[in-house]
Structures are given as C-alpha cells and as structure tokens.
Design an enzyme around this catalytic site. Sequence first.
Site, PDB file in Angstrom:
ATOM      1  N   GLY A 134      15.087 -26.881 -27.345  1.00  0.00           N
ATOM      2  CA  GLY A 134      15.460 -28.371 -27.797  1.00  0.00           C
ATOM      3  C   GLY A 134      14.990 -28.549 -29.164  1.00  0.00           C
ATOM      4  N   THR A 151      11.006 -34.797 -28.670  1.00  0.00           N
ATOM      5  CA  THR A 151      11.286 -35.881 -27.334  1.00  0.00           C
ATOM      6  C   THR A 151      10.449 -36.446 -28.085  1.00  0.00           C
ATOM      7  OG1 THR A 151      11.763 -36.216 -25.482  1.00  0.00           O
ATOM      8  CG2 THR A 151      10.211 -34.458 -26.084  1.00  0.00           C
ATOM      9  N   CYS A 174      16.080 -35.744 -29.304  1.00  0.00           N
ATOM     10  CA  CYS A 174      16.893 -34.853 -29.446  1.00  0.00           C
ATOM     11  C   CYS A 174      17.709 -34.266 -29.872  1.00  0.00           C
ATOM     12  CB  CYS A 174      17.163 -34.382 -28.085  1.00  0.00           C
ATOM     13  SG  CYS A 174      16.599 -34.941 -25.981  1.00  0.00           S
TER      14      CYS A 174
END
Length: 242
Positions: A96, A99, A197
């Site tokens: 990912g 965040t 993200c």
Amino acid sequence: MNTNQNKSVEFEDLGIKEYQPAWDYQESLMKNIIDTKIKNRDLPAEEHITTPNHFLLVEHPHVYTLGKSGHEENMLAGIDKLKEIDATFVKVNRGGDITYHGFGQIVGYPILDLENFFTDIHLYMRNLEEVIIRAIGDFGLKGERSPGETGVWLDVGKPYARKICAMGVKASRWVTLHGFALNVNTDMRYFEYIIPCGIKDKQVTSVKRELERELTTGEVEDLKANIRRHFADVFGAELIQK
C-alpha cells in the site's frame, strides 16, 4: 500445510501506543512464529510445535506511514509542517501507499500464521474487509468493497465514494503483519496533508462524520467488541484475552 492447526488467537488492546514500539512488538511476535515454523521443518509431523496467533488493537498518536510500494510525493507536508501538527513520518514494510494513524482511530494488527487458517492472501484481505463491514454495520453504516481498491468504502460507484477503513499488510512464510485502520472519532484534517493511499479522486471519512456525532467512550468500546466478535466469526477463530 500445518496439520496441527491452531485457531485460537491471543487478543490484546494496547491502548494508546507510539507507532514504532507497536511495530517492533508486531515484528517480535512475527519472528517468534516464524522461528517456530523453521524449527518444525526439522521435526516429524507428530512433533510439530503449534504456532500461536495474535490480534492487537491500538490507537497511535499522529503518524503518517508509507508502504514499500508507496510514493513519497503523496506526503504533502514537509518537516516543518509535521512538527507544527505534532506528527511523525515512518517508512514501513507493508503493502500500500501512504496513510495516516492518529487519535480516535481503531488500528488492528492481526499477526496470524495463515497455515492455521488458509493459505490465501487475497482471501485474508477480503476477510479483514468483511470484519469491518460487519462491525460498522452494527452502527448503521453500509460498508462496501471497491473493485481494485483495498479497504472498506461507503457509496462505492458514486461520485462521493469515500474510504472509512484503510488496509495494508505484509506476509512472510504465511505469517501476517500490519492490518487495518478504521476512522472513528478521527480528526479528518490530518488527511489534508497526504494523498490517502495514493488515490487522488476519492474522499476519506469516519464513523463520526457519517453519524454526524462523536462516539462516546462506551460506544468506541462497543465497536472494538464488535470487531473482536466479527473477527472470531469470519476467521472461525477463538479469541483469548491476554
């Protein structure tokens, strides 16, 4: 495949904990499981040592984390701005992009030996999403999956689709690390300093924003209890309080 599957999961609520010590703790739990698995390779099946599983819930002070495949340009705030908003920035080894973790957010870290359950990372991610979909459903929110975008979303397919729970994991020898971050009473202004993200055209949201009120301390505890209950249900596990 582990012939002696252990479906019990040791649960801990770590309360408020800085990101790095929590990550170090996860790593130590993961290492213990992997070391046991390596030992088992040299033992006959009937002598295999059962590997443990863990599930941690925690709340972090303000921190931005960037996954190994992430792009630093998605961090919009420089060092001075980070100091001003009392936040830190950490590069991590999960999948990912970038965040945010902070106060009012429920962060979950399952450290599972998936050979105790199933050896399928895709299914593991869908199961984590299912846990959160059910948990926020108990509060009247309709969580959904967005095709090709991990996590839990609201109003998928509409121009105002928004993410309420981010997810990013790592797995080594089928042992999982990292997990999910559910925005509950989160200060959403902290998301203004990143492209969450790495997705530019979608919004982020929280339980508080959706319900138009802050959850009480009791309700937050209820939500955590719901997460534990649905986790046990979805994974066919037995949660044992440490």
